[in-house]
Design a protein around this motif. Structure first.
Motif, short mmCIF file in Angstrom:
data_model
loop_
_atom_site.label_atom_id
_atom_site.label_comp_id
_atom_site.label_asym_id
_atom_site.label_seq_id
_atom_site.Cartn_x
_atom_site.Cartn_y
_atom_site.Cartn_z
N ALA A 44 0.74 -1.18 0.00
CA ALA A 44 -0.12 -0.11 0.04
C ALA A 44 0.63 1.38 0.08
O ALA A 44 0.68 2.37 -0.46
CB ALA A 44 -0.98 -0.06 1.12
N ILE A 45 1.87 1.11 0.43
CA ILE A 45 3.01 2.30 0.70
C ILE A 45 3.35 2.67 -0.82
O ILE A 45 3.39 3.74 -1.33
CB ILE A 45 4.03 2.30 1.81
CG1 ILE A 45 3.38 2.04 3.27
CG2 ILE A 45 4.98 3.05 1.66
CD1 ILE A 45 4.37 1.73 4.14
N ALA A 46 3.97 1.65 -1.40
CA ALA A 46 4.19 1.71 -2.77
C ALA A 46 3.26 2.36 -3.64
O ALA A 46 3.53 2.98 -4.57
CB ALA A 46 4.78 0.39 -3.31
N GLU A 47 1.99 1.75 -3.67
CA GLU A 47 1.02 2.08 -4.37
C GLU A 47 0.86 3.54 -4.20
O GLU A 47 0.52 4.44 -5.11
CB GLU A 47 -0.21 1.49 -4.31
CG GLU A 47 0.04 -0.16 -4.68
CD GLU A 47 -1.08 -0.96 -4.38
OE1 GLU A 47 -2.00 -0.64 -3.30
OE2 GLU A 47 -1.34 -2.13 -5.02
N PRO A 65 14.89 16.86 -5.07
CA PRO A 65 14.54 16.26 -3.67
C PRO A 65 13.28 15.48 -3.51
O PRO A 65 13.34 14.46 -2.93
CB PRO A 65 14.66 17.47 -2.80
CG PRO A 65 15.33 18.49 -3.42
CD PRO A 65 14.97 18.24 -5.03
N ARG A 66 12.14 15.98 -4.15
CA ARG A 66 10.91 15.27 -4.07
C ARG A 66 11.12 13.87 -4.96
O ARG A 66 10.65 12.82 -4.40
CB ARG A 66 9.94 15.96 -4.66
CG ARG A 66 8.45 15.24 -4.71
CD ARG A 66 7.86 15.14 -3.56
NE ARG A 66 6.44 14.47 -3.63
CZ ARG A 66 6.10 13.13 -3.47
NH1 ARG A 66 7.05 12.38 -3.02
NH2 ARG A 66 4.75 12.84 -3.60
N LEU A 67 11.70 13.67 -6.03
CA LEU A 67 11.76 12.44 -6.78
C LEU A 67 12.62 11.70 -6.03
O LEU A 67 12.48 10.35 -5.92
CB LEU A 67 12.71 12.84 -7.82
CG LEU A 67 11.84 13.82 -9.26
CD1 LEU A 67 12.70 13.96 -10.36
CD2 LEU A 67 10.59 12.96 -9.53
N ARG A 68 13.78 12.01 -5.41
CA ARG A 68 14.63 11.48 -4.76
C ARG A 68 13.99 10.61 -3.47
O ARG A 68 14.24 9.63 -3.06
CB ARG A 68 15.77 11.91 -4.29
CG ARG A 68 16.87 12.43 -5.35
CD ARG A 68 17.75 11.35 -5.95
NE ARG A 68 18.46 11.87 -7.03
CZ ARG A 68 18.93 11.12 -8.02
NH1 ARG A 68 18.77 9.68 -8.03
NH2 ARG A 68 19.62 11.78 -9.22
N ARG A 69 13.28 11.45 -2.93
CA ARG A 69 12.54 10.92 -1.69
C ARG A 69 11.57 9.88 -2.15
O ARG A 69 11.15 8.84 -1.55
CB ARG A 69 11.75 11.97 -0.92
CG ARG A 69 10.76 11.47 0.18
CD ARG A 69 9.77 12.69 0.69
NE ARG A 69 9.01 12.02 1.65
CZ ARG A 69 7.92 11.19 1.35
NH1 ARG A 69 7.67 10.93 0.23
NH2 ARG A 69 7.22 11.01 2.49
N SER A 70 10.93 10.10 -2.98
CA SER A 70 9.73 9.21 -3.60
C SER A 70 10.50 7.71 -4.02
O SER A 70 9.98 6.61 -3.88
CB SER A 70 9.06 9.53 -4.86
OG SER A 70 8.19 10.67 -4.39
N LEU A 71 11.62 7.87 -4.62
CA LEU A 71 12.08 6.82 -5.10
C LEU A 71 12.77 5.81 -3.91
O LEU A 71 12.73 4.72 -4.10
CB LEU A 71 13.61 7.15 -6.04
CG LEU A 71 14.37 6.08 -6.51
CD1 LEU A 71 13.28 5.19 -7.50
CD2 LEU A 71 15.83 6.58 -7.44
N LEU A 72 13.22 6.49 -2.91
CA LEU A 72 13.52 5.89 -1.56
C LEU A 72 12.36 5.16 -1.05
O LEU A 72 12.66 4.03 -0.61
CB LEU A 72 14.31 6.74 -0.77
CG LEU A 72 15.69 7.00 -1.17
CD1 LEU A 72 16.10 8.34 -0.13
CD2 LEU A 72 16.64 5.98 -0.92
N VAL A 73 11.36 5.81 -0.92
CA VAL A 73 10.10 5.12 -0.33
C VAL A 73 9.62 4.00 -1.37
O VAL A 73 9.42 3.01 -0.52
CB VAL A 73 8.94 6.30 -0.11
CG1 VAL A 73 7.55 5.41 0.09
CG2 VAL A 73 9.53 7.32 0.75
N ILE A 74 9.67 4.26 -2.63
CA ILE A 74 9.26 3.10 -3.41
C ILE A 74 10.27 1.98 -3.26
O ILE A 74 9.98 0.64 -3.08
CB ILE A 74 8.93 3.57 -4.77
CG1 ILE A 74 7.85 4.72 -4.92
CG2 ILE A 74 8.75 2.37 -5.77
CD1 ILE A 74 7.69 5.38 -6.03
N ALA A 75 11.51 2.35 -3.42
CA ALA A 75 12.50 0.97 -3.31
C ALA A 75 12.46 0.33 -2.09
O ALA A 75 12.64 -0.88 -1.95
CB ALA A 75 13.93 1.71 -3.69
N GLY A 76 12.16 1.17 -1.11
CA GLY A 76 12.11 0.39 0.21
C GLY A 76 10.86 -0.28 0.38
O GLY A 76 10.89 -1.55 0.94
N ALA A 77 9.78 0.00 -0.03
CA ALA A 77 8.66 -0.71 -0.10
C ALA A 77 8.65 -1.95 -1.10
O ALA A 77 8.06 -2.95 -0.63
CB ALA A 77 7.50 -0.02 -0.38
#
Length: 104
Positions: A44-47, A65-77
């Protein structure tokens, strides 16, 4: 046809090709995630983050910075789901098209 506008290029439709690449990569990962049969804790976090990233990109060139943050969250998920590795790599490559965040 690509035209130069400062550092960014735009297509004849007026959209930055980096944004086009990012939206295509995000769309692919969203489709593959939706089709993936296994449930995992951070799905759900990734979605949610993919939806937010797509919305951000649809507004034009998002901040690095927003792109990098999103990429980290998605990669982590989804990082542990090997079936999604190729689509996740494409999102990372698309994010890299925007360059490095400013050093501060």
């Amino acid at each position: 046809m690509l035209k130069s506008v400062g550092q960014a290029r735009v297509t004849s439709s007026g959209e930055d090709p980096r944004v086009t690449e990012l939206r295509a990569a995000v769309s692919r990962l969203r489709r593959e995630l939706a089709a993936h049969p296994a449930e995992f804790p951070d799905r759900a976090i990734a979605e949610d983050e993919l939806a937010a990233l797509d919305a951000t990109a649809s507004g034009g060139a998002p901040g690095i910075p927003r792109l990098r943050r999103s990429l980290l969250v998605i990669a982590g998920a989804v990082g542990s789901v090997s079936a999604l590795a190729s689509a996740l790599r494409d999102v990372r490559i698309a994010v890299d098209l925007f360059g490095e965040p400013p050093r501060g």
